[in-house]
Scaffold this motif. Structure first.
Motif, PDB file in Angstrom:
ATOM      1  N   PRO A 138      -1.857 -50.844 -76.456  1.00  0.00           N
ATOM      2  CA  PRO A 138      -2.770 -50.458 -75.381  1.00  0.00           C
ATOM      3  C   PRO A 138      -4.230 -50.470 -75.845  1.00  0.00           C
ATOM      4  CG  PRO A 138      -1.704 -48.532 -76.294  1.00  0.00           C
ATOM      5  CD  PRO A 138      -1.082 -49.711 -76.956  1.00  0.00           C
ATOM      6  N   THR A 139      -5.106 -50.745 -74.919  1.00  0.00           N
ATOM      7  CA  THR A 139      -6.514 -50.802 -75.248  1.00  0.00           C
ATOM      8  C   THR A 139      -7.075 -49.375 -75.312  1.00  0.00           C
ATOM      9  OG1 THR A 139      -8.426 -52.191 -74.766  1.00  0.00           O
ATOM     10  CG2 THR A 139      -7.576 -50.866 -72.943  1.00  0.00           C
ATOM     11  N   ASP A 140      -8.072 -49.200 -76.157  1.00  0.00           N
ATOM     12  CA  ASP A 140      -8.655 -47.862 -76.335  1.00  0.00           C
ATOM     13  C   ASP A 140      -9.858 -47.723 -75.398  1.00  0.00           C
ATOM     14  OD1 ASP A 140      -9.950 -45.549 -77.161  1.00  0.00           O
ATOM     15  OD2 ASP A 140      -9.382 -45.838 -79.265  1.00  0.00           O
ATOM     16  N   THR A 141      -9.624 -47.100 -74.253  1.00  0.00           N
ATOM     17  CA  THR A 141     -10.666 -47.050 -73.218  1.00  0.00           C
ATOM     18  C   THR A 141     -11.870 -46.221 -73.670  1.00  0.00           C
ATOM     19  OG1 THR A 141      -9.563 -45.185 -72.183  1.00  0.00           O
ATOM     20  CG2 THR A 141      -9.010 -47.363 -71.347  1.00  0.00           C
ATOM     21  N   VAL A 142     -11.600 -45.186 -74.442  1.00  0.00           N
ATOM     22  CA  VAL A 142     -12.710 -44.346 -74.927  1.00  0.00           C
ATOM     23  C   VAL A 142     -13.616 -45.157 -75.842  1.00  0.00           C
ATOM     24  CG1 VAL A 142     -13.297 -42.293 -76.261  1.00  0.00           C
ATOM     25  CG2 VAL A 142     -11.289 -42.274 -74.758  1.00  0.00           C
ATOM     26  N   LYS A 143     -12.966 -45.962 -76.708  1.00  0.00           N
ATOM     27  CA  LYS A 143     -13.742 -46.788 -77.634  1.00  0.00           C
ATOM     28  C   LYS A 143     -14.612 -47.779 -76.865  1.00  0.00           C
ATOM     29  CE  LYS A 143     -11.369 -47.487 -81.507  1.00  0.00           C
ATOM     30  NZ  LYS A 143     -10.317 -48.184 -82.262  1.00  0.00           N
ATOM     31  N   ILE A 144     -14.049 -48.357 -75.808  1.00  0.00           N
ATOM     32  CA  ILE A 144     -14.810 -49.316 -74.999  1.00  0.00           C
ATOM     33  C   ILE A 144     -16.042 -48.627 -74.406  1.00  0.00           C
ATOM     34  CG2 ILE A 144     -14.774 -50.727 -72.891  1.00  0.00           C
ATOM     35  CD1 ILE A 144     -11.836 -51.339 -73.473  1.00  0.00           C
ATOM     36  N   GLU A 145     -15.833 -47.448 -73.831  1.00  0.00           N
ATOM     37  CA  GLU A 145     -16.963 -46.733 -73.205  1.00  0.00           C
ATOM     38  C   GLU A 145     -18.000 -46.353 -74.267  1.00  0.00           C
ATOM     39  OE1 GLU A 145     -16.793 -45.938 -69.662  1.00  0.00           O
ATOM     40  OE2 GLU A 145     -14.893 -44.850 -69.358  1.00  0.00           O
ATOM     41  N   ASP A 146     -17.505 -45.957 -75.442  1.00  0.00           N
ATOM     42  CA  ASP A 146     -18.437 -45.607 -76.531  1.00  0.00           C
ATOM     43  C   ASP A 146     -19.259 -46.819 -76.943  1.00  0.00           C
ATOM     44  OD1 ASP A 146     -17.537 -43.079 -76.477  1.00  0.00           O
ATOM     45  OD2 ASP A 146     -16.376 -43.176 -78.341  1.00  0.00           O
ATOM     46  N   ASN A 147     -18.591 -47.974 -77.064  1.00  0.00           N
ATOM     47  CA  ASN A 147     -19.291 -49.201 -77.435  1.00  0.00           C
ATOM     48  C   ASN A 147     -20.384 -49.535 -76.430  1.00  0.00           C
ATOM     49  OD1 ASN A 147     -17.891 -49.703 -79.782  1.00  0.00           O
ATOM     50  ND2 ASN A 147     -16.389 -51.065 -78.815  1.00  0.00           N
ATOM     51  N   ALA A 180      -1.041 -53.906 -69.651  1.00  0.00           N
ATOM     52  CA  ALA A 180      -1.696 -54.165 -68.359  1.00  0.00           C
ATOM     53  C   ALA A 180      -1.391 -53.061 -67.352  1.00  0.00           C
ATOM     54  CB  ALA A 180      -1.278 -55.536 -67.816  1.00  0.00           C
ATOM     55  N   ARG A 181      -1.547 -51.843 -67.803  1.00  0.00           N
ATOM     56  CA  ARG A 181      -1.179 -50.707 -66.965  1.00  0.00           C
ATOM     57  C   ARG A 181      -2.038 -50.617 -65.709  1.00  0.00           C
ATOM     58  NH1 ARG A 181      -1.564 -44.251 -68.439  1.00  0.00           N
ATOM     59  NH2 ARG A 181      -0.159 -43.546 -66.799  1.00  0.00           N
ATOM     60  N   GLN A 182      -3.346 -50.911 -65.877  1.00  0.00           N
ATOM     61  CA  GLN A 182      -4.256 -50.761 -64.736  1.00  0.00           C
ATOM     62  C   GLN A 182      -3.945 -51.775 -63.648  1.00  0.00           C
ATOM     63  OE1 GLN A 182      -6.436 -48.260 -64.703  1.00  0.00           O
ATOM     64  NE2 GLN A 182      -5.943 -47.650 -66.807  1.00  0.00           N
ATOM     65  N   SER A 183      -3.687 -53.004 -64.039  1.00  0.00           N
ATOM     66  CA  SER A 183      -3.431 -54.045 -63.044  1.00  0.00           C
ATOM     67  C   SER A 183      -1.987 -54.005 -62.559  1.00  0.00           C
ATOM     68  CB  SER A 183      -3.730 -55.421 -63.643  1.00  0.00           C
ATOM     69  OG  SER A 183      -2.908 -55.637 -64.762  1.00  0.00           O
ATOM     70  N   GLY A 184      -1.098 -53.428 -63.359  1.00  0.00           N
ATOM     71  CA  GLY A 184       0.305 -53.365 -62.961  1.00  0.00           C
ATOM     72  C   GLY A 184       1.053 -54.676 -63.122  1.00  0.00           C
ATOM     73  N   GLY A 233     -10.240 -58.334 -76.340  1.00  0.00           N
ATOM     74  CA  GLY A 233      -9.136 -59.179 -75.903  1.00  0.00           C
ATOM     75  C   GLY A 233      -8.786 -58.981 -74.434  1.00  0.00           C
ATOM     76  N   LEU A 234      -7.696 -59.611 -74.041  1.00  0.00           N
ATOM     77  CA  LEU A 234      -7.270 -59.554 -72.645  1.00  0.00           C
ATOM     78  C   LEU A 234      -6.947 -58.136 -72.185  1.00  0.00           C
ATOM     79  CD1 LEU A 234      -5.162 -62.822 -72.874  1.00  0.00           C
ATOM     80  CD2 LEU A 234      -7.214 -62.520 -71.458  1.00  0.00           C
ATOM     81  N   PRO A 235      -6.339 -57.296 -73.023  1.00  0.00           N
ATOM     82  CA  PRO A 235      -6.053 -55.927 -72.563  1.00  0.00           C
ATOM     83  C   PRO A 235      -7.313 -55.107 -72.260  1.00  0.00           C
ATOM     84  CG  PRO A 235      -4.644 -56.497 -74.397  1.00  0.00           C
ATOM     85  CD  PRO A 235      -5.664 -57.593 -74.303  1.00  0.00           C
ATOM     86  N   ALA A 236      -8.416 -55.343 -72.985  1.00  0.00           N
ATOM     87  CA  ALA A 236      -9.651 -54.615 -72.689  1.00  0.00           C
ATOM     88  C   ALA A 236     -10.129 -54.959 -71.280  1.00  0.00           C
ATOM     89  CB  ALA A 236     -10.724 -54.968 -73.710  1.00  0.00           C
ATOM     90  N   LEU A 237      -9.915 -56.222 -70.897  1.00  0.00           N
ATOM     91  CA  LEU A 237     -10.350 -56.642 -69.561  1.00  0.00           C
ATOM     92  C   LEU A 237      -9.481 -56.035 -68.464  1.00  0.00           C
ATOM     93  CD1 LEU A 237     -11.122 -60.347 -70.444  1.00  0.00           C
ATOM     94  CD2 LEU A 237     -12.800 -58.606 -69.825  1.00  0.00           C
ATOM     95  N   ASP A 238      -8.212 -55.747 -68.799  1.00  0.00           N
ATOM     96  CA  ASP A 238      -7.347 -55.075 -67.823  1.00  0.00           C
ATOM     97  C   ASP A 238      -7.998 -53.767 -67.380  1.00  0.00           C
ATOM     98  OD1 ASP A 238      -4.688 -54.540 -66.478  1.00  0.00           O
ATOM     99  OD2 ASP A 238      -4.721 -52.850 -67.879  1.00  0.00           O
ATOM    100  N   GLU A 249       1.161 -44.493 -71.228  1.00  0.00           N
ATOM    101  CA  GLU A 249      -0.121 -44.964 -71.772  1.00  0.00           C
ATOM    102  C   GLU A 249       0.055 -46.190 -72.667  1.00  0.00           C
ATOM    103  OE1 GLU A 249       1.335 -42.086 -72.335  1.00  0.00           O
ATOM    104  OE2 GLU A 249       1.054 -41.328 -74.366  1.00  0.00           O
ATOM    105  N   TYR A 250       1.324 -46.505 -73.030  1.00  0.00           N
ATOM    106  CA  TYR A 250       1.572 -47.695 -73.854  1.00  0.00           C
ATOM    107  C   TYR A 250       1.939 -48.922 -73.015  1.00  0.00           C
ATOM    108  CZ  TYR A 250       1.278 -45.190 -78.257  1.00  0.00           C
ATOM    109  OH  TYR A 250       0.819 -44.493 -79.330  1.00  0.00           O
TER     110      TYR A 250
END
Lengths: 359, 428
Positions: A116-125, A245-249, A143-148, A241-242
């Protein structure tokens, strides 16, 4: 998410069509000895290289759609980006099998598909404004999961509008993949000759690596896409949470495509046309293991049928259909022993990464 | 040896085999042998390099041979996942070399300590080395006298067909007759080559076969340095005259003045202790390979009495092992991700070897016992967990069979040399 059910259905139907079209005639086998070199040539020319080319086309489309979206952040343009992202993610399911040679040398599998992508890390970046997407620490923020996450989180569009650093992050993620893919793609042109010549069974030969990665990718699909989220490694506690593509389903579609690409490789089917060619099944038949090659084919069909039987997303099914997912997992698990133990030992390939001193 | 050690270091195996793993599979009774911390692990390898150089030049020979033996054996005892017959062979040979005075001529030691120079040596010094080689060959031959090898030409059939893309000979590789020819020839070679080497008349022909045989195996199979070790070791069978000629040529290279030559003689003195110890060593060497007869069941399947018995290239075993952690408190179970604990080599070796399966189950139990596991918002205190496994194994090209079923708590099983009843019986 409902709006995707039609595309989902169409896509599934297409894939099923492909699957059927690649089934082989069980006609009379000709008596010429099997040629591993010819099989590797088929796999390189008709599967791996076309798959990489296809992924490249999809990533380029994603990039140009994203640039258009960056210039005009409308919901229509976001929808276009989402569609091309999904097409790229599905295309990736074939490329990710081939984690050896140029793909491994460039660390491309981890950089493109870690979830799974680390959403907190993305927001921090994004908040920091400067980041090194190539760093080890950021492996789960790209990668592709961050875009999900970026494209499908709740109220996704509202985060892009008027937020340039946030929008740029998405572009940086895409362009990183594109530039690495260009490297991989051109390296494969040179690596092709090495690949088709390396018919040996030493652990470093390309044939062994192909078989090893084929097995690894299958197990990864089993564990990461199904086993871990449904709680197989966590005392039966589900871990949504694992979910990939959880957001897109889209988890089931990605799983299906992943298994399907492994299946097509097994049968040596042409990536573009689906036409049957020399594959692992032919090798097994040559070794008088027609029983085994038939079992593996049937198991793949059963797994694909089982995946098709789910109507909801993986997360929805986890809430309502635990036993159905258990059945799917058992089917996936049952196939491992045939691929990893029976098939691999029939080929005389060692399932180990370590080049050893032998005995 | 020098070549072997350098190769080992250059390939980065020190790191992958002895620094990277988190756990090690020690030998029964030798679990106290532990690797050194981090890069210190390079130390025994560097010592081995120096010792090997010293042995070659005959400098401080005894100390060097002793050091080499000690370091090599230490490294081998660390992890049985890396067990190879030829490592065992090198250990034994270096042990024997430590005992024989191979520094009494043509060595730097004779320059430093001229009074140790001898032109002759006791018969047993050469005899014991010949004996050791004979043991390797003959037992390797005896081990091949089984139905898989002789009647099914397995595992050679599997291994040879994989080479069908070789130029010229490739198309033979898929032919059954070749697998049978290799199997039978290999068996006969191992059984009888020593006797030909012992014969003065046939020795040079026999040595030709030695070189040919090992060269073919080197070319076809991933067996590392073993062929070279054997090709050079078997030179010991040649007469002292032959070695003298070679030494004279070498000497002329180094412009040495020595002209005296070593010659084997029968020891006249009474050396009861030596001969007693020799007898013990010989008996051990002869008995160990036969210890498998003490166990019921299939030797290849159960691997009871398999190691240290010169069973070289005898089987192709592939396994798939899923381990489960079972929490007795809640009745819940988890699959274990083996990669979290083991390297791929270790996992691969463990999956088919019952003693390693027990060791791994113990590693897992120790790791989880008393741990608090957090999943989502739930917490589990794991106490005295059970460890189960479902393992499938394919032996010599047969379809896979159940090897270990999920009904035995493996962490409670004794780790000893007794027969292991929990391994599922082998079915032809």
């Amino acid at each position: 998410m409902k709006s995707f059910s039609r595309t989902t259905f169409l896509l599934a139907a297409c894939l099923l069509g492909l699957a059927v079209s690649c089934k082989k005639d069980p006609g009379p086998e000709d008596s010429t000895p099997f040629d591993k070199g010819a099989m590797l040539t088929n796999i390189a020319d008709n599967i791996i290289i076309p798959a990489i080319d296809d992924f490249s086309t999809k990533i380029n489309a994603l990039e140009s759609d994203y640039l258009q979206f960056q210039a005009d952040r409308s919901s229509v343009n976001l929808e276009t980006v989402r569609e091309s992202w999904k097409a790229a993610y599905l295309s990736w399911q074939a490329v990710k099998i081939f984690d050896f040679g140029p793909v491994r040398d460039n660390g491309f599998k981890g950089a493109t598909g870690t979830f799974p992508t680390d959403t907190v890390k993305i927001e921090d970046n994004v908040a920091a404004g400067s980041y090194n997407l190539g760093s080890v620490a950021n492996a789960d923020a790209i990668g592709l999961p961050a875009l999900d996450f970026l494209l499908y989180r709740v109220n996704a569009l509202s985060y892009f509008v008027g937020n340039d650093p946030y929008t740029t992050y998405g572009l940086d993620v895409i362009q990183k993949m594109r530039s690495e893919l260009t490297t991989v793609q051109s390296a494969w042109t040179g690596y092709r000759a090495t690949f088709i010549a390396a018919t040996g069974t030493s652990t470093t030969s390309a044939f062994s690596e192909l078989i090893n990665e084929f097995n690894r990718d299958y197990e990864l699909a089993k564990n990461a896409k199904v086993g871990i989220p449904i709680g197989k490694q966590s005392l039966e506690i589900q871990l949504p949470e694992y979910i990939e593509a959880r957001q897109s389903g889209f988890s089931f579609e990605l799983l299906r495509e992943s298994v399907h690409q492994i299946y097509l490789l097994y049968f040596g089917c042409d990536f573009n046309t689906g036409a049957a060619g020399l594959g692992f099944d032919d090798y097994l038949n040559q070794l008088d293991r027609t029983d085994l090659s038939a079992t593996i084919g049937t198991n793949f069909q059963n797994i694909l049928n089982k995946i098709d039987s789910f109507s909801g997303t993986l997360e929805e099914e986890m809430a309502t259909n635990v036993s159905g997912l258990d059945e799917l997992y058992n089917l996936l698990q049952g196939q491992v022993v045939y691929l990893k133990t029976d098939m691999t030992s029939a080929f005389g390939v060692l399932i180990t990464y370590q080049d050893n001193d032998g005995d | 040896m020098l070549f072997g050690v350098s190769r080992f270091m250059l390939k980065g195996w020190v790191k992958t085999l002895y620094i990277d793993p988190q756990y090690y599979f020690g030998y029964l009774g030798f679990e106290w042998v532990k690797p050194l911390e981090g890069s210190l692990m390079y130390l025994p390898f560097i010592l081995m390099l120096i010792a090997a150089l010293c042995i070659i030049f005959g400098l401080f020979y005894r100390i060097a041979a002793f050091t080499f033996f000690l370091c090599f054996t230490y490294v081998e005892l660390l992890d049985k996942s890396n067990y190879l017959n030829h490592y065992y062979f090198v250990s034994l040979m270096s042990f024997l070399m430590m005992l024989v005075p191979a520094n009494r001529a043509f060595s730097l030691d004779t320059r430093l300590f001229p009074n140790i120079r001898r032109s002759t040596t006791d018969q047993w010094h050469i005899g014991i080395l010949k004996f050791q080689l004979a043991v390797v060959y003959v037992f390797a031959g005896i081990a091949k006298l089984n139905s898989d090898w002789l009647l099914d030409a397995q595992p050679l059939k599997t291994w040879l067909q994989a080479h069908h893309n070789l130029p010229l000979v490739g198309e033979w590789m898929q032919q059954d007759w070749l697998a049978y020819a290799f199997s039978w020839a290999g068996c006969l070679y191992d059984l009888f080559i020593v006797f030909f080497l012992l014969s003065n008349r046939l020795r040079s022909y026999a040595y030709f076969f030695v070189v040919f045989f090992h060269f073919v195996t080197w070319y076809l199979f991933p067996i590392g340095v073993f062929p070279w070790v054997m090709i050079f070791s078997t030179l010991i069978f040649f007469s002292t005259d032959f070695h003298e000629r070679m030494l004279r040529r070498l000497r002329s290279l180094f412009r040495a003045k020595e002209t005296s030559a070593p010659r084997a003689i029968t020891s006249g003195g009474k050396r009861t202790i030596t001969s007693f110890l020799l007898t013990v060593y010989i008996c051990i060497q002869l008995l160990i390979p036969f210890r498998y007869v003490l166990y019921p069941g299939d030797l290849f399947w159960n691997e009871e009495g398999f190691r240290f018995s010169w069973r070289v290239m005898l089987m192709h075993k592939e396994g798939y092992a899923t381990f489960y952690l079972y929490d007795k408190e809640t009745g819940r179970e988890s699959e274990i991700n083996n990669a979290k604990f083991l390297t791929r080599t270790q996992e691969d070796q463990m999956a088919t070897q019952p003693d390693m399966i027990i060791q791994y189950a113990r590693i897992l139990k120790e790791h989880y016992d008393g741990k608090v596991l957090h999943y989502g918002d739930q917490k589990f205190l794991i106490e005295d967990p059970a460890i189960y496994a479902k393992i499938y194994v394919s032996l010599n090209g047969r379809p896979s069979q159940l090897f270990v079923d999920k009904n035995v708590d493996l962490s409670l099983l004794p780790y000893n040399l007794k027969h292991r009843e929990w391994v599922q019986p082998f079915e032809e």
